[in-house]
Design a protein around this motif. Structure first.
Motif, PDB file in Angstrom:
ATOM      1  N   GLY A  69      12.752   0.275 -28.358  1.00  0.00           N
ATOM      2  CA  GLY A  69      13.810   1.795 -29.228  1.00  0.00           C
ATOM      3  C   GLY A  69      13.679   2.946 -29.668  1.00  0.00           C
ATOM      4  N   LYS A  70      12.258   3.678 -29.674  1.00  0.00           N
ATOM      5  CA  LYS A  70      12.487   4.919 -30.509  1.00  0.00           C
ATOM      6  C   LYS A  70      11.788   5.803 -28.841  1.00  0.00           C
ATOM      7  N   ASN A  71      11.722   6.669 -29.359  1.00  0.00           N
ATOM      8  CA  ASN A  71      10.750   7.819 -28.280  1.00  0.00           C
ATOM      9  C   ASN A  71       9.680   8.007 -28.885  1.00  0.00           C
ATOM     10  N   ILE A  72       8.992   7.226 -29.263  1.00  0.00           N
ATOM     11  CA  ILE A  72       7.464   7.406 -29.453  1.00  0.00           C
ATOM     12  C   ILE A  72       6.565   7.124 -27.739  1.00  0.00           C
ATOM     13  N   LYS A  73       5.595   7.852 -27.722  1.00  0.00           N
ATOM     14  CA  LYS A  73       5.007   7.356 -26.256  1.00  0.00           C
ATOM     15  C   LYS A  73       3.918   7.273 -27.153  1.00  0.00           C
ATOM     16  N   ASP A  74       2.927   6.811 -26.996  1.00  0.00           N
ATOM     17  CA  ASP A  74       1.216   6.673 -27.411  1.00  0.00           C
ATOM     18  C   ASP A  74       0.565   6.961 -26.866  1.00  0.00           C
ATOM     19  N   TRP A  75       0.689   8.489 -26.580  1.00  0.00           N
ATOM     20  CA  TRP A  75      -0.972   9.081 -25.776  1.00  0.00           C
ATOM     21  C   TRP A  75      -1.846   9.413 -26.361  1.00  0.00           C
ATOM     22  N   TYR A  76      -1.717   8.874 -27.979  1.00  0.00           N
ATOM     23  CA  TYR A  76      -3.099   9.150 -28.332  1.00  0.00           C
ATOM     24  C   TYR A  76      -4.795   8.521 -28.327  1.00  0.00           C
ATOM     25  N   THR A  77      -4.400   7.770 -27.665  1.00  0.00           N
ATOM     26  CA  THR A  77      -5.532   6.192 -27.775  1.00  0.00           C
ATOM     27  C   THR A  77      -5.971   6.518 -26.140  1.00  0.00           C
ATOM     28  N   ASP A  78      -5.699   7.380 -25.650  1.00  0.00           N
ATOM     29  CA  ASP A  78      -6.451   7.626 -24.157  1.00  0.00           C
ATOM     30  C   ASP A  78      -6.812   9.132 -24.314  1.00  0.00           C
ATOM     31  N   PHE A  79      -5.942  10.125 -24.899  1.00  0.00           N
ATOM     32  CA  PHE A  79      -6.749  10.990 -25.626  1.00  0.00           C
ATOM     33  C   PHE A  79      -8.056  11.391 -26.774  1.00  0.00           C
ATOM     34  N   TYR A  80      -7.718   9.795 -26.988  1.00  0.00           N
ATOM     35  CA  TYR A  80      -8.887   9.685 -28.065  1.00  0.00           C
ATOM     36  C   TYR A  80     -10.081   9.472 -27.151  1.00  0.00           C
ATOM     37  N   ASN A  81      -9.926   8.280 -26.170  1.00  0.00           N
ATOM     38  CA  ASN A  81     -10.911   7.626 -25.162  1.00  0.00           C
ATOM     39  C   ASN A  81     -11.349   8.671 -24.970  1.00  0.00           C
ATOM     40  N   ASP A  82     -10.459   9.013 -23.643  1.00  0.00           N
ATOM     41  CA  ASP A  82     -11.105  10.230 -22.902  1.00  0.00           C
ATOM     42  C   ASP A  82     -12.371  11.449 -23.545  1.00  0.00           C
ATOM     43  N   ALA A  83     -12.038  12.451 -24.933  1.00  0.00           N
ATOM     44  CA  ALA A  83     -12.864  12.489 -25.825  1.00  0.00           C
ATOM     45  C   ALA A  83     -14.792  11.816 -25.627  1.00  0.00           C
ATOM     46  N   LEU A  84     -13.664  10.089 -26.516  1.00  0.00           N
ATOM     47  CA  LEU A  84     -15.076   9.473 -26.441  1.00  0.00           C
ATOM     48  C   LEU A  84     -15.894   9.772 -25.120  1.00  0.00           C
ATOM     49  N   ARG A  85     -15.459   9.379 -24.199  1.00  0.00           N
ATOM     50  CA  ARG A  85     -16.492   9.492 -22.934  1.00  0.00           C
ATOM     51  C   ARG A  85     -16.590  10.230 -22.652  1.00  0.00           C
ATOM     52  N   LYS A  86     -16.096  11.875 -22.883  1.00  0.00           N
ATOM     53  CA  LYS A  86     -17.154  13.589 -22.980  1.00  0.00           C
ATOM     54  C   LYS A  86     -17.912  13.589 -24.010  1.00  0.00           C
ATOM     55  N   SER A  87     -17.601  12.903 -24.692  1.00  0.00           N
ATOM     56  CA  SER A  87     -19.269  13.093 -25.926  1.00  0.00           C
ATOM     57  C   SER A  87     -20.364  11.934 -25.577  1.00  0.00           C
ATOM     58  N   VAL A  88     -19.704  11.048 -25.313  1.00  0.00           N
ATOM     59  CA  VAL A  88     -20.847  10.510 -24.732  1.00  0.00           C
ATOM     60  C   VAL A  88     -21.458  10.636 -23.723  1.00  0.00           C
ATOM     61  N   SER A  89     -21.110  11.669 -22.398  1.00  0.00           N
ATOM     62  CA  SER A  89     -21.677  12.378 -21.156  1.00  0.00           C
ATOM     63  C   SER A  89     -22.119  12.854 -21.629  1.00  0.00           C
ATOM     64  N   GLY A  90     -21.904  13.470 -22.885  1.00  0.00           N
ATOM     65  CA  GLY A  90     -23.660  15.191 -22.850  1.00  0.00           C
ATOM     66  C   GLY A  90     -22.128  15.955 -22.919  1.00  0.00           C
ATOM     67  N   ASN A  91     -20.428  15.988 -23.006  1.00  0.00           N
ATOM     68  CA  ASN A  91     -20.085  16.920 -23.705  1.00  0.00           C
ATOM     69  C   ASN A  91     -19.754  16.948 -24.875  1.00  0.00           C
ATOM     70  N   LYS A  92     -21.022  18.285 -25.759  1.00  0.00           N
ATOM     71  CA  LYS A  92     -20.799  18.721 -27.062  1.00  0.00           C
ATOM     72  C   LYS A  92     -20.179  19.477 -27.688  1.00  0.00           C
ATOM     73  N   ASP A  93     -18.344  20.047 -26.578  1.00  0.00           N
ATOM     74  CA  ASP A  93     -17.415  20.124 -27.007  1.00  0.00           C
ATOM     75  C   ASP A  93     -16.552  19.178 -27.488  1.00  0.00           C
TER      76      ASP A  93
END
Length: 191
Positions: A167-191
């Protein structure tokens, strides 16, 4: 007077130290209750301000009121008074003796976030802010200009409870954002 190696009145636990020691330009943390997210966010902002003379560091909470109630007193308690050049209570701004500014902001007023070049930004409880703020406002303000290094960002948040979105205008974008950062880190992206 240098503020680079000033001892601060805080003791980080092992997981906070792991986050603090990261050299990445963009650090993304998803942690639950009692992790000490806000303490770490404040500490990181103060450390960046001390390490980069003349810098502009923002601490952004979901609302200006939350920035004040969550972090303002923590900033004042953490920074030794002899290293504060100026403090403006009604603007939630602290200028250190190295001319670095720490400014507390609220994400609810997106227009107030536009404009200045930033050297660092901390998003506390980032999941409760619109992703638009990062992608369309702040990210560009962290870009390096005239050969300067780009600014740093710390995103720290607890996950959104799905029941909070009903019932609220809240979209959970953060989990995908976190998982994307995790994937980048695991693949060797140091930034």
């Amino acid at each position: 007077m240098s503020v680079l190696n000033v001892p601060l009145k805080i003791s980080l636990h092992k997981n906070q130290e792991f986050v603090h020691d990261s050299k990445a330009l963009v650090i993304v943390v998803k942690a639950g209750k009692r992790f000490g997210k806000s303490e770490l966010a404040v500490y990181k902002a103060v450390k960046w301000a001390g390490e980069m003379p003349g810098s502009t560091i923002w601490y952004i909470a979901p609302t200006f009121g939350q920035a004040e109630s969550i972090a303002w007193n923590r900033f004042k308690d953490l920074i030794p008074p002899q290293f504060i050049k100026r403090m403006v209570e009604n603007k939630l701004t602290i200028t250190l003796i190295n001319d670095s500014d720490i400014i507390l902001k609220g994400a609810e007023n997106e227009t107030s976030l536009r404009g200045p070049h930033l050297d660092g930004v901390v998003f506390d409880e980032a999941a409760y802010m619109r992703k638009y703020i990062w992608n369309n406002i702040i990210r560009g303000q962290l870009l390096g200009i005239n050969g300067e290094k780009p600014g740093k960002a710390l995103f720290i948040s607890s996950p959104i409870n799905p029941l909070e979105t009903i019932g609220k205008n809240i979209k959970d974008w953060y989990t995908d954002f976190y998982n994307d950062a995790l994937r980048k880190s695991v693949s060797g992206n140091k930034d």
